[in-house]
Write a protein that holds these residues in place. Structure first.
Motif, PDB file in Angstrom:
ATOM      1  N   ARG A  49     104.000  16.187  42.710  1.00 31.39           N
ATOM      2  CA  ARG A  49     105.096  17.109  43.048  1.00 31.39           C
ATOM      3  C   ARG A  49     106.172  17.074  41.970  1.00 31.39           C
ATOM      4  O   ARG A  49     106.734  18.105  41.590  1.00 31.39           O
ATOM      5  N   GLN A  50     106.463  15.861  41.471  1.00 25.39           N
ATOM      6  CA  GLN A  50     107.443  15.739  40.384  1.00 25.39           C
ATOM      7  C   GLN A  50     106.965  16.532  39.160  1.00 25.39           C
ATOM      8  O   GLN A  50     107.739  17.256  38.539  1.00 25.39           O
ATOM      9  N   SER A  61     105.614  12.180  45.772  1.00 23.40           N
ATOM     10  CA  SER A  61     104.396  12.047  44.966  1.00 23.40           C
ATOM     11  C   SER A  61     104.649  12.393  43.497  1.00 23.40           C
ATOM     12  O   SER A  61     105.536  13.175  43.160  1.00 23.40           O
ATOM     13  N   GLN A  91     109.045  27.577  38.395  1.00 22.02           N
ATOM     14  CA  GLN A  91     109.187  26.634  39.497  1.00 22.02           C
ATOM     15  C   GLN A  91     108.409  27.174  40.686  1.00 22.02           C
ATOM     16  O   GLN A  91     108.366  28.396  40.908  1.00 22.02           O
ATOM     17  N   LEU A 135     100.359  23.962  48.135  1.00 24.52           N
ATOM     18  CA  LEU A 135     100.078  22.778  47.319  1.00 24.52           C
ATOM     19  C   LEU A 135     100.193  21.510  48.161  1.00 24.52           C
ATOM     20  O   LEU A 135      99.361  20.598  48.054  1.00 24.52           O
ATOM     21  N   LYS A 136     101.212  21.466  48.992  1.00 19.94           N
ATOM     22  CA  LYS A 136     101.399  20.312  49.877  1.00 19.94           C
ATOM     23  C   LYS A 136     100.235  20.175  50.843  1.00 19.94           C
ATOM     24  O   LYS A 136      99.714  19.065  51.053  1.00 19.94           O
ATOM     25  N   TRP A 173      97.222  18.907  48.942  1.00 16.22           N
ATOM     26  CA  TRP A 173      97.432  17.499  48.592  1.00 16.22           C
ATOM     27  C   TRP A 173      97.220  16.601  49.806  1.00 16.22           C
ATOM     28  O   TRP A 173      96.545  15.567  49.710  1.00 16.22           O
ATOM     29  N   GLU A 214     104.641  25.903  47.193  1.00  8.89           N
ATOM     30  CA  GLU A 214     104.806  24.499  47.560  1.00  8.89           C
ATOM     31  C   GLU A 214     104.133  24.191  48.884  1.00  8.89           C
ATOM     32  O   GLU A 214     103.521  23.131  49.052  1.00  8.89           O
ATOM     33  N   SER A 223     107.411  20.313  39.646  1.00 12.71           N
ATOM     34  CA  SER A 223     108.712  20.816  40.101  1.00 12.71           C
ATOM     35  C   SER A 223     109.299  21.852  39.151  1.00 12.71           C
ATOM     36  O   SER A 223     110.005  22.773  39.559  1.00 12.71           O
ATOM     37  N   TRP A 257     103.992  13.768  50.105  1.00  8.65           N
ATOM     38  CA  TRP A 257     104.066  14.830  49.099  1.00  8.65           C
ATOM     39  C   TRP A 257     105.430  14.802  48.415  1.00  8.65           C
ATOM     40  O   TRP A 257     105.538  14.936  47.197  1.00  8.65           O
ATOM     41  N   GLU A 258     106.485  14.614  49.221  1.00  5.79           N
ATOM     42  CA  GLU A 258     107.849  14.681  48.697  1.00  5.79           C
ATOM     43  C   GLU A 258     108.119  13.624  47.627  1.00  5.79           C
ATOM     44  O   GLU A 258     108.919  13.864  46.715  1.00  5.79           O
TER      45      GLU A 258
END
Length: 224
Positions: free
Chosen positions: A108-109, A105, A139, A148-149, A152, A145, A112, A102-103
């Motif tokens: 995620r970008q 992905s 944001q 969403l993570k 995902w 987050e 952000s 995820w970090e």
């Protein structure tokens, strides 16, 4: 085409300047033809806003304002300010997904930092007469987050295990995976349950209306 904004405040001011104008008025200022309906012009509103605001990414897989790290998303809203559609974020990878987190992905970008612009979307309002609303620079919160993570990771695990054909719109609380192609004949590479190469419909990540409704409720006064 408007030059790219050089700062976050410049971008936000441009978006604020749009509020209250109709799509027809904005199109006229840019010498762009305004369609009477969006049946064959699905992404037209987004392209119009990109042209006015000076988005630079075009069709490249990056944030719309790459120098500022900001994505642009329009939300078609009802008469009472409720989202009328899910929001497409990006195409989902169906191959080469091992080791993806995820970090790091793409989605995620993209999420952000987002400039949300509500636009009247009721079908009985002619496209040229639809007004643009007040923008919101957003944001995700820690809670946003986290969910969403989780969504995902659930969806990507199904892809990794070769269960892409079993994914449906019911999976995911905030995020869902849906076909993303002009028609069902468009196919792309994927993997089956036994690791064998298969053909599958391209898929896209979409934010559910309930999620964008939360964003609107938090920052605007939206009737129940």
């Amino acid at each position: 085409m408007t030059p790219a904004p050089q700062s976050e405040s410049e971008l936000l001011q441009r978006a604020l300047d749009l509020a209250g104008f109709t799509l027809g008025e904005i199109a006229a200022k840019l010498s762009i033809n305004c369609p009477q309906d969006l049946k064959r012009e699905k992404g037209w509103v987004g392209m119009l806003l990109e042209a006015w605001l000076g988005a630079t990414a075009g069709s490249k897989p990056m944030q719309d304002f790459e120098n500022l790290g900001i994505e642009l998303k329009s939300i078609p809203i009802s008469y009472i300010g409720k989202p009328l559609e899910t929001t497409f974020v990006c195409v989902a990878p169906l191959t080469g997904v091992h080791g993806l987190s995820w970090e790091n992905s793409h989605i995620r970008q993209k999420l952000s930092k987002v400039l949300w612009i509500p636009v009247e979307g009721e079908r009985d309002i002619p496209v040229p007469d639809r007004q643009v609303g007040m923008p919101l620079l957003w944001q995700p919160s820690e809670e946003d987050e986290r969910q969403l993570k989780a969504d995902w990771e659930e969806l990507m695990e199904m892809i990794t295990l070769g269960n892409v054909s079993k994914i449906n719109a019911k999976h995911g609380e905030y995020l869902q995976l849906r076909p993303k192609a002009m028609n069902g004949k468009v196919l792309t590479e994927a993997y089956g349950a036994n690791g064998q190469p298969i053909k599958a419909q391209p898929k896209g990540f979409y934010l559910r209306k309930a999620f964008t409704q939360r964003i609107l409720n938090k920052h605007f006064v939206v009737p129940d």
